[in-house]
Motif scaffolding. Structure first.
Motif, mmCIF file in Angstrom:
data_model
loop_
_atom_site.group_PDB
_atom_site.id
_atom_site.type_symbol
_atom_site.label_atom_id
_atom_site.label_comp_id
_atom_site.label_asym_id
_atom_site.label_seq_id
_atom_site.Cartn_x
_atom_site.Cartn_y
_atom_site.Cartn_z
ATOM 1 N N TRP A 94 26.283 54.517 72.534
ATOM 2 C CA TRP A 94 26.109 53.091 72.225
ATOM 3 C C TRP A 94 25.053 52.483 73.145
ATOM 4 O O TRP A 94 24.187 51.726 72.701
ATOM 5 N N ILE A 95 25.098 52.827 74.430
ATOM 6 C CA ILE A 95 24.082 52.333 75.386
ATOM 7 C C ILE A 95 22.707 52.826 74.975
ATOM 8 O O ILE A 95 21.733 52.084 75.001
ATOM 9 N N VAL A 99 19.541 50.443 74.074
ATOM 10 C CA VAL A 99 18.307 50.526 74.864
ATOM 11 C C VAL A 99 17.106 50.865 73.972
ATOM 12 O O VAL A 99 16.029 50.296 74.145
#
Length: 101
Positions: A94-95, A99
């Motif tokens: 998810w990060i 990003v």
């Protein structure tokens, strides 16, 4: 595609939770019935206590030298590792999705 795999890891964590909800209470009942010293070590409310989960992850149940307890606690340990691993991988993906935009 990244978010799909993230969702897949959440599903794996849910499957681990289902197994944990089965094997961890069975382990705790066995400990209550056969190993009162371990029950005192784990304390009240061990099902949801992080220190009891740490004991499970460290394989503290091996000190009892009880094959039946090993047979119940090992799947509980594996399912807890599955929950942790699935959620960590989902969060990392998810990060990565956030990003990379």
């Amino acid at each position: 595609m990244i978010l799909f795999f993230s969702l897949l890891f959440v599903a794996i964590a849910i499957a681990g939770f289902c197994a944990f909800v089965i094997f961890w209470p069975l382990s705790l009942v066995h400990i209550r019935d056969r190993h009162p010293q371990l029950q005192m070590e784990l304390g009240e409310g061990a099902f949801a206590r992080p220190s009891a989960w740490g004991w499970l992850l460290r394989r503290g149940y091996l000190s009892a030298n009880d094959g039946n307890l090993n047979g119940l606690a090992t799947p509980a340990r594996i399912s807890l590792l599955t929950i942790i691993g699935g959620l960590v991988c989902a969060a990392l993906l998810w990060i990565l999705a956030v990003v990379t935009g």
